[in-house]
Design a protein around this motif. Structure first.
Motif, PDB file in Angstrom:
ATOM      1  N   ASP A   1      35.526  10.027  24.133  1.00  0.00           N
ATOM      2  CA  ASP A   1      35.550   9.027  25.179  1.00  0.00           C
ATOM      3  C   ASP A   1      36.761   8.078  25.021  1.00  0.00           C
ATOM      4  O   ASP A   1      37.522   7.727  25.961  1.00  0.00           O
ATOM      5  CB  ASP A   1      34.257   8.365  25.285  1.00  0.00           C
TER       6      ASP A   1
ATOM      7  N   SER B   1      25.057   4.795  23.418  1.00  0.00           N
ATOM      8  CA  SER B   1      26.028   5.095  22.295  1.00  0.00           C
ATOM      9  C   SER B   1      26.874   6.696  22.432  1.00  0.00           C
ATOM     10  O   SER B   1      27.709   6.705  21.847  1.00  0.00           O
ATOM     11  CB  SER B   1      25.222   5.331  20.838  1.00  0.00           C
ATOM     12  N   THR B   2      26.384   7.513  23.140  1.00  0.00           N
ATOM     13  CA  THR B   2      26.939   8.569  23.440  1.00  0.00           C
ATOM     14  C   THR B   2      28.099   8.623  24.592  1.00  0.00           C
ATOM     15  O   THR B   2      28.578   9.374  24.885  1.00  0.00           O
ATOM     16  CB  THR B   2      26.108   9.736  23.566  1.00  0.00           C
ATOM     17  N   THR B   3      27.891   7.474  25.364  1.00  0.00           N
ATOM     18  CA  THR B   3      29.111   7.280  26.456  1.00  0.00           C
ATOM     19  C   THR B   3      29.395   5.692  26.228  1.00  0.00           C
ATOM     20  O   THR B   3      29.117   5.058  27.057  1.00  0.00           O
ATOM     21  CB  THR B   3      28.280   7.397  28.054  1.00  0.00           C
ATOM     22  N   PRO B   4      30.298   5.672  25.365  1.00  0.00           N
ATOM     23  CA  PRO B   4      30.821   4.089  24.978  1.00  0.00           C
ATOM     24  C   PRO B   4      31.687   3.783  26.037  1.00  0.00           C
ATOM     25  O   PRO B   4      31.831   2.481  26.386  1.00  0.00           O
ATOM     26  CB  PRO B   4      31.535   4.296  23.803  1.00  0.00           C
ATOM     27  N   TYR B   5      32.078   4.525  27.154  1.00  0.00           N
ATOM     28  CA  TYR B   5      32.948   3.986  28.283  1.00  0.00           C
ATOM     29  C   TYR B   5      32.462   4.393  29.460  1.00  0.00           C
ATOM     30  O   TYR B   5      32.933   4.352  30.495  1.00  0.00           O
ATOM     31  CB  TYR B   5      34.184   4.997  28.139  1.00  0.00           C
ATOM     32  N   GLY B   6      30.897   4.392  29.403  1.00  0.00           N
ATOM     33  CA  GLY B   6      30.051   4.618  30.454  1.00  0.00           C
ATOM     34  C   GLY B   6      29.621   5.658  30.903  1.00  0.00           C
ATOM     35  O   GLY B   6      30.237   6.781  30.719  1.00  0.00           O
TER      36      GLY B   6
ATOM     37  N   ALA C   1      13.399  14.102  30.666  1.00  0.00           N
ATOM     38  CA  ALA C   1      14.593  14.912  30.361  1.00  0.00           C
ATOM     39  C   ALA C   1      13.979  16.251  29.446  1.00  0.00           C
ATOM     40  O   ALA C   1      13.678  17.222  30.135  1.00  0.00           O
ATOM     41  CB  ALA C   1      15.320  13.887  29.073  1.00  0.00           C
ATOM     42  N   ILE C   2      13.817  15.926  28.308  1.00  0.00           N
ATOM     43  CA  ILE C   2      13.101  17.206  27.481  1.00  0.00           C
ATOM     44  C   ILE C   2      11.803  17.625  27.988  1.00  0.00           C
ATOM     45  O   ILE C   2      11.613  18.788  27.869  1.00  0.00           O
ATOM     46  CB  ILE C   2      13.200  16.795  25.778  1.00  0.00           C
TER      47      ILE C   2
ATOM     48  N   ALA D   1      31.423  11.419  20.304  1.00  0.00           N
ATOM     49  CA  ALA D   1      31.422  10.514  21.667  1.00  0.00           C
ATOM     50  C   ALA D   1      32.525   9.409  21.697  1.00  0.00           C
ATOM     51  O   ALA D   1      33.486   9.441  22.708  1.00  0.00           O
ATOM     52  CB  ALA D   1      30.168  10.111  22.014  1.00  0.00           C
TER      53      ALA D   1
ATOM     54  N   GLU E   1      19.776  17.846  28.397  1.00  0.00           N
ATOM     55  CA  GLU E   1      18.283  17.313  28.539  1.00  0.00           C
ATOM     56  C   GLU E   1      17.494  17.786  27.580  1.00  0.00           C
ATOM     57  O   GLU E   1      16.324  17.361  27.280  1.00  0.00           O
ATOM     58  CB  GLU E   1      17.622  17.513  29.981  1.00  0.00           C
ATOM     59  N   SER E   2      17.866  18.696  26.599  1.00  0.00           N
ATOM     60  CA  SER E   2      17.168  19.270  25.422  1.00  0.00           C
ATOM     61  C   SER E   2      18.069  19.977  24.339  1.00  0.00           C
ATOM     62  O   SER E   2      19.047  20.460  24.902  1.00  0.00           O
ATOM     63  CB  SER E   2      16.116  20.063  25.964  1.00  0.00           C
TER      64      SER E   2
ATOM     65  N   THR F   1      16.231   6.655  18.782  1.00  0.00           N
ATOM     66  CA  THR F   1      17.527   7.552  18.102  1.00  0.00           C
ATOM     67  C   THR F   1      18.607   6.361  18.093  1.00  0.00           C
ATOM     68  O   THR F   1      19.610   7.003  17.784  1.00  0.00           O
ATOM     69  CB  THR F   1      17.667   8.722  18.574  1.00  0.00           C
TER      70      THR F   1
ATOM     71  N   TYR G   1      17.522   6.360  25.336  1.00  0.00           N
ATOM     72  CA  TYR G   1      16.738   6.929  24.087  1.00  0.00           C
ATOM     73  C   TYR G   1      16.737   5.811  23.090  1.00  0.00           C
ATOM     74  O   TYR G   1      17.972   5.637  22.222  1.00  0.00           O
ATOM     75  CB  TYR G   1      17.650   8.154  23.670  1.00  0.00           C
TER      76      TYR G   1
ATOM     77  N   THR H   1      17.143  12.145  15.176  1.00  0.00           N
ATOM     78  CA  THR H   1      17.166  11.843  13.968  1.00  0.00           C
ATOM     79  C   THR H   1      16.895  12.945  12.911  1.00  0.00           C
ATOM     80  O   THR H   1      16.259  13.695  13.306  1.00  0.00           O
ATOM     81  CB  THR H   1      16.256  10.703  13.827  1.00  0.00           C
TER      82      THR H   1
ATOM     83  N   GLN I   1      20.995   6.778  23.024  1.00  0.00           N
ATOM     84  CA  GLN I   1      21.855   7.640  23.612  1.00  0.00           C
ATOM     85  C   GLN I   1      21.566   7.599  25.170  1.00  0.00           C
ATOM     86  O   GLN I   1      20.090   7.102  25.398  1.00  0.00           O
ATOM     87  CB  GLN I   1      21.621   9.074  23.115  1.00  0.00           C
ATOM     88  N   PHE I   2      22.221   8.237  25.971  1.00  0.00           N
ATOM     89  CA  PHE I   2      21.955   8.118  27.541  1.00  0.00           C
ATOM     90  C   PHE I   2      20.900   9.128  27.776  1.00  0.00           C
ATOM     91  O   PHE I   2      20.773  10.210  27.435  1.00  0.00           O
ATOM     92  CB  PHE I   2      22.861   7.880  28.418  1.00  0.00           C
TER      93      PHE I   2
END
Lengths: 271, 414
Positions: B44, A144-149, A100-101, B40, B56-57, A129, A126, B30, A132-133
Motif C-alpha cells: 500500500d 493493519s492490512t489496509t494502512p491507506y484505507g 466472513a469465514i 500490506a 474471507e477465509s 489478531t 478482526y 495468529t 485486519q479489516f
C-alpha cells in the motif's frame, strides 16, 4: 436491588481478556440479563462461539458452552439444536467470525429458520489478531492490512440476515446498554432464527487507527449514528445519511426448522 | 553486507518482497498475521509493486493463490494451523494443478484444545498433499528458503507448490540478526516468473484443473506429482550450491551438526533443533560423541541422505513435535521406514514426543534423552516411546481440573 451477575458467571474465570474500553463486557451483561428475564434454565441452555474476542464470552458464563473453530459456531449450534430441540441455543461471535469465514453457515442457519438466537458483536475489525479489516470494516477505514484505507464495501448484517431468511432481526449498540437485553430477550422468545447485531467498539485495534481519541469518542459515535426505526420513519434520506437503524428491524412468522423436521418424521412413520 | 534484527515473520515477508511476487492473497491468523501486515504496509505504501487482497477465509485465500499462479504470475501466501487445515482441500488441488507458488506456514498446534503456540501437526497434515516442505530453524533460513522455494517450485523438473515452515512464537516473534540479500543479486539468482505455458491468454485457450474419468488418467497425473517431488531432492541440492555462490550460505536437504564421529545422534526438525545444538555442545565438552541431524526437506523426504548420515550410528533419538494418536511420532515412523533394510540392521531408534502446543524442551531434557539413548544402546533394546512431560506440569493440569470441577460444584449448588 442490583442485578446479581455472579449467579451466571463461572468462578475463577475472571478477569476476562477484553481490553479496557471494549464493549464486549456490556454485551455480556445484557445477555445475562436477557437470559434471566426469559427464565432460561442453565442446564437447558447452550451458548456456542467460534474464534475471536467475542468468542471468548462463553468461557466466562455458567451454561453448557462450546468454543469451536473459526466461523463454525452456527454449524455447531445447528447440530446441538437438531440433536436436542428442547434446548435453548445461543450463538455469540464477532463480525469476522460470523460473516466472513463463517458467512456460509450464518446465511444457511437464517435460511432454515432454526430456533436459535445469534448475537453478533460487530466491532468492525478482526480484533484478536490485531486489527485486519473484516467485511464490516467501513469503506476507507484503516486496518493493519489496509494502512491507506479499506477499498471493500461492507456487509449490512441485518440486511444479510433478512435476505437469507432470518425471522427476527434486530440491531442496537454497546452504548444502548438497556436495549441490548430487551432485544436479546425478544429474540429468545421468538420461535425461529433470531439475529441481534450489537455495534461495538474496539479501541485497541480499530479506534486508534481511525482517529478516535478515546473510548468515549467511540461510544459517542455509537450514540450519534443510532436512529430507532420508529423515528426513522419520519426522517428524510438526507437526515438518515450515515445513520444506522436500531430496534427490531424485521419480524415474521414462518415454520421453524426443528418443527418442520418433526413433520418429516411423522410422514415417514405414517407411510 | 549489513545484518539487521528481524522476526521470523518479517524475514518471510522480506523473502516475498525480494522475490518480487505479483500477488498476495491473505487472511489473518495468529501467529502468521505479521507477515501479511508487513507486506500490506509495503504494497500500500508503494515500496513493493504487488497486489494484496484479504479474502474471507483461508480456503478462499488458497483458491485465489492457486488460480492466480496458473494464470502465470508469481504468488505468495501465508497461514498457520487451523487456517492450513481449513484450506486443506485446496492444497491437494494446487499440487495437482502444478501451481508453483510459495506458502509460508507458521506452525501452531491444532484444536482441540485450542492453543496458539507451535507444534508440527499442522504442517504434517499437509505431508501427503503434493506440496514440497522446507523446515526452517532460524530467521535467516526463512528468508533464504523463501527465495530457494521459488526456484524449486518454478523449476521445469519440479513445478510444484512449496511450503516454507517456521515455528510460531519461537521463530515468528523472535528477532535474530538477518542478512538481507542485495536485490540485484536476488534478481540474478531468481529470474522473473516463467509460466512455461501455464497461463491465461486471449487467443490461446487452455483449460486448467480438468476432471478425468477413470483411475487410469488419475493414477498417471497423481504419480507425476510424486515423480516431480522426488526430482526436487536433486534440484534442491543444486539450488543450494547456486545459492551459496550468490550469497555465501549453503543449504542442503539435511544438516549434520558435529556428526563426523558421533555414535549417538538426535534427529529433529525446526527451530527447537537450535536448542538441541547447545545440548550437543555441552555433551561434546563432556567428551560424549553426540551429534544432531536436522532434515530441512521433509518432502521430498531425503531418504538417501538420512541412510548415509545415520546408517552407521549406534543410537538415534527422534524428537517429534507432533503426535499421530495410535502411532506416535510421525518423524520417528518415517525415519524407521527410511532406515529399514540396512546391511547391519542400522542404529537403535528411540522415540521422544515433546514440544507439543509450544511446550518448551529444556536443555536438561536433551541431556536426559541422550542418557536414555546411551543406556538403551548398552542394553541393546529400544526404550519405550516417551512424552516429555514433568511432574510439575501434571500438577498444573490437576490445578486446572480442580478449577473446572469447582465450577461444576457451583452449578450443583444453584
Amino acid at each position: 436491588m442490583a442485578f446479581d451477575y455472579e449467579q451466571y458467571l463461572r468462578p475463577g474465570k475472571l478477569p476476562h481478556i477484553w481490553c479496557p474500553g471494549c464493549g464486549h463486557g456490556i454485551v455480556m451483561k445484557g445477555l445475562l440479563r436477557a437470559i434471566d428475564t426469559c427464565g432460561l434454565e442453565k442446564n437447558n441452555t447452550a451458548i456456542v462461539s467460534g474464534i475471536g474476542c467475542a468468542s471468548r464470552l462463553p468461557g466466562y458464563v455458567d451454561f453448557n458452552t462450546l468454543h469451536t473453530a473459526h466461523g463454525r459456531a452456527a454449524a455447531f449450534a445447528t447440530g446441538i439444536k437438531m440433536a436436542k430441540p428442547e434446548m435453548d441455543v445461543l450463538v455469540v461471535g464477532g463480525d469476522g467470525d460470523g460473516v466472513a469465514i463463517g458467512g456460509n453457515h450464518f446465511i444457511h442457519a437464517c435460511r432454515r429458520n432454526i430456533d436459535m438466537t445469534y448475537v453478533l458483536l460487530n466491532n468492525y475489525i478482526y480484533g484478536m489478531t490485531g486489527g485486519q479489516f473484516s467485511p464490516c470494516t467501513p469503506t476507507w477505514a484503516k486496518a493493519s492490512t489496509t494502512p491507506y484505507g479499506n477499498p471493500d464495501p461492507i456487509f449490512d448484517v441485518p440486511k444479510l440476515a433478512i435476505g437469507a431468511g432470518a425471522t427476527f432481526v434486530a440491531r442496537t449498540t454497546a452504548f444502548h446498554a438497556t436495549q441490548i437485553d430487551k432485544l436479546i430477550a425478544a429474540g429468545l422468545r421468538h420461535k425461529g432464527m433470531a439475529v441481534i447485531e450489537v455495534l461495538d467498539d474496539c479501541p485497541t485495534a480499530y479506534g486508534r487507527r481511525n482517529k478516535f481519541r478515546s473510548v468515549v469518542d467511540m461510544m459517542k459515535r455509537l450514540k450519534e449514528i443510532a436512529v430507532p426505526v420508529k423515528a426513522a420513519a419520519h426522517m428524510t434520506p438526507e437526515q438518515l445519511e450515515g445513520k444506522v437503524l436500531t430496534g427490531i428491524l424485521h419480524q415474521e412468522e414462518r415454520p421453524e426448522y426443528c418443527e418442520q423436521y418433526q413433520q418429516v418424521i411423522a410422514r415417514a412413520q405414517g407411510a | 553486507m549489513t545484518r539487521i534484527l528481524l522476526t521470523g515473520n518479517a524475514a518471510a515477508a522480506w523473502g516475498a518482497r525480494l522475490a518480487a511476487v505479483d500477488y498476495v492473497p491473505a487472511f489473518p491468523i495468529t501467529p502468521q498475521t505479521e507477515i501479511i501486515e508487513t507486506l500490506a504496509e509495503w504494497i500500500d505504501g508503494g515500496v513493493m509493486d504487488s497486489r494484496l487482497v484479504t479474502l474471507e477465509s483461508e480456503h478462499s485465500m488458497l483458491t485465489a493463490a492457486g488460480a492466480a499462479a496458473v494464470t502465470g504470475v508469481r504468488v505468495f501466501t501465508a497461514t498457520s494451523s487451523q487456517g492450513l487445515l481449513y484450506g486443506m482441500e485446496m492444497l491437494y488441488n494446487l499440487a495437482g494443478w502444478r501451481a508453483p507458488l510459495v506458502l509460508v506456514n507458521v506452525s501452531r498446534g491444532l484444536s482441540a484444545p485450542i492453543t496458539l503456540e507451535p507444534d508440527h501437526n499442522d504442517v504434517l497434515a499437509a505431508r501427503d498433499s503434493g506440496f514440497l516442505q522446507i523446515h526452517c530453524a532460524t530467521c535467516q533460513e526463512v528468508l533464504d528458503n523463501v527465495l530457494l522455494a521459488y526456484r524449486l517450485a518454478e523449476d521445469s523438473r519440479v513445478r510444484l507448490p512449496v511450503i516454507v515452515n517456521l515455528d510460531g512464537f519461537y521463530l515468528s516473534f523472535t528477532r535474530e540478526p538477518v542478512e538481507i540479500p542485495d536485490p540485484v543479486a536476488v534478481a540474478d539468482f531468481l529470474p522473473p516468473f516463467a509460466d512455461l505455458g501455464q497461463h491465461f491468454r486471449g487467443g490461446q485457450p487452455s483449460s486448467q484443473a480438468v476432471a478425468v474419468l477413470g483411475g487410469g488418467p488419475y493414477s498417471y497425473f497423481r504419480y507425476q506429482v510424486h515423480l516431480a517431488a522426488e526430482q526436487a531432492a536433486a534440484v534442491y541440492a543444486d539450488l543450494g550450491r547456486q545459492f551459496e555462490r550468490h550469497f555465501g550460505r549453503l543449504y542442503q536437504a539435511v544438516e549434520a551438526y558435529r556428526c563426523d564421529d558421533a555414535e549417538l545422534v538426535l534427529v529433529m526438525i525446526g527451530s527447537f533443533a537450535t536448542k538441541a545444538k547447545v545440548a550437543v555442545d555441552r555433551l561434546r565438552e563432556a567428551g560424549q560423541k553426540v551429534g544432531l541431524v536436522r532434515p530441512l526437506l521433509l518432502r521430498p523426504f531425503p531418504v538417501a541422505e538420512l541412510r548415509r548420515l545415520l546408517g552407521q550410528r549406534k543410537g538415534v533419538a527422534v524428537i517429534d513435535q507432533n503426535l499421530s494418536p495410535g502411532r506416535g511420532g510421525i518423524l520417528h515412523a518415517e525415519l524407521a521406514e527410511a532406515l529399514y533394510g540396512l546391511a547391519k540392521g542400522g542404529p537403535l531408534l528411540a522415540s521422544f514426543v515433546g514440544g507439543l502446543g509450544g511446550r518448551d524442551i529444556a536443555e536438561e531434557e536433551f541431556l536426559q534423552i541422550v542418557e536414555v539413548l546411551s543406556q538403551a544402546v548398552q542394553r541393546g533394546s529400544a526404550p519405550p516411546p516417551r512424552l516429555l512431560f514433568t511432574a510439575d506440569e501434571l500438577q498444573q493440569v490437576r490445578r486446572l481440573q480442580d478449577i473446572a470441577h469447582g465450577s461444576r460444584e457451583g452449578d450443583d449448588a444453584s
